[in-house]
Scaffold this motif. Structure first.
Motif: not given
Ligand code: MN
Ligand code: PEP
Length: 342
Positions: A102, A126, A131, A272, A298, A309, A312
């Motif tokens: 993330c 990524r 953020k 997400h 992620e 995050d 996830q």
């Molecule tokens: Mn994220």
């Protein structure tokens, strides 16, 4: 309005149409295709009288656009947009995989994840530098300190860097150090940011706003393209509904819906889109089966320690397994998700 050129039209014919469009104060967007070139016109508030173009050499047809968008449409470009960056593509036959944490948290974290991403055969890394967090008291990203880490990753692993511009001033930094500008769900209708990204030479990954209709999302893409940047990737990341079993409701139907209207590539972010690691792989499989051009995933080397995050984030081995599964699905389907194996 769209001006469709004949297949036999010469570059000079196209050029003289463009000159006339500009002379009457509008902007011409020339989209060469496999069989013909079409020219989209923007900058007009109302309808343009198209008759003046009809008899020009090389012009096949002048089409009045009745939909709110012009440049994203298949009318303008019937062939799919394939975005090419070195040996990486988005929208072509290869499934594009954009994976990473993330947020960039530390050199150790980012390198561990980047190594797994590279091993999986993915071409894009990524990682948030800044953020956009719901609470001002949570981790906001390392900011510019992350660039040094990202630059090292780009160098060492040869991965293309995808990172979010949370505000306009970030675009210039991404142009210096990154490869793809991400515009997040919360900024999907930040029109000055969209326009700034539209003046960039880098491709733009545009996430769907969490309460955006398909039309609003496509019009946001139109903002970028109207500035002259035609390399836009749409990313479905779920919308807010009454459902409580997921962070967002991942709208996989947006893939065929977009493919019916637009030439732009569309990818899915099941991280997400679900908010929960155990749902990411099943939804990634579904995304590939439905015909998405790629995935954004992620991944974290220690999800339990993630600064944002973590719930996830897939572990490195879960991620490797996901890639194996989605590649198996992609190998028996074509780029639209149709079964290609007998
Ligand atoms: Mn994220
Ligand atoms: C992200 O991908 O880092 C992100 C913040 O996602 P979204 O804008 O979809 O919430």
């Amino acid at each position: 309005m769209l001006i469709v050129m004949k297949p036999s039209a010469t570059a000079r014919d196209v050029d003289s149409v463009i000159k006339i469009v500009e002379a009457i104060g509008f902007r011409a967007h020339s989209m060469p295709g496999a069989t013909r070139t079409a020219i989209g016109i923007t900058g007009n508030q109302g309808p343009v009288d198209g008759r003046r173009f009809e008899n020009l050499p090389g012009v096949a047809e002048v089409i009045r656009v009745t939909k709110p968008y012009k440049l994203i449409t298949l009318d303008l470009r019937p062939d799919k947009t394939v975005i090419r960056m070195g040996n990486a593509t988005i929208g072509g036959s290869e499934l594009a995989v954009i994976a990473g944490p993330c947020a960039i948290e530390s050199r150790e974290q980012a390198f561990a994840v980047a190594q797994a991403v590279q091993r999986s055969g993915a071409r894009f890394f990524r990682g948030g530098v800044w953020k956009p967090r719901t609470s001002p008291y949570t981790f906001q990203g390392l900011g510019e300190k992350a660039w040094e880490i990202i630059a090292a990753i780009r160098e060492e692993f040869g991965l293309k860097i995808v990172t979010e511009a949370v505000e306009e001033s970030h675009v210039e930094l991404i142009e210096k150090h990154g490869d793809v500008i991400q515009i997040g769900a919360r900024n999907m209708q930040n029109f000055s940011l969209l326009k700034r990204a539209g003046r960039s030479r880098l491709p733009v990954l545009l996430k769907r706003g969490m309460a955006a209709t398909l039309e609003e999302w496509l019009l946001a893409a139109e903002y970028i393209m109207a500035e002259g940047n035609y390399n836009v990737i749409l990313c479905e990341r779920g919308v807010r509904t009454f459902a409580q079993h997921t962070r967002n409701t991942l709208d996989l139907a947006s893939v065929p819906a977009i493919q019916r209207i637009s030439h732009l590539p569309v990818i899915i972010d099941p991280s997400h889109g679900t908010g929960t690691a155990y749902m990411v792989t099943p939804l990634a499989r579904a995304a590939v089966a439905v015909g998405a051009d790629g995935l954004m995933i992620e991944v974290h080397n220690r999800p339990e320690l993630a600064l944002s995050d973590g719930a996830q984030a897939l572990t490195l081995s879960e991620y490797a397994q996901l890639i194996e599964e989605v590649r198996a699905i992609r190998s028996v389907t074509d780029a639209n998700g149709t079964l290609s194996a007998a």
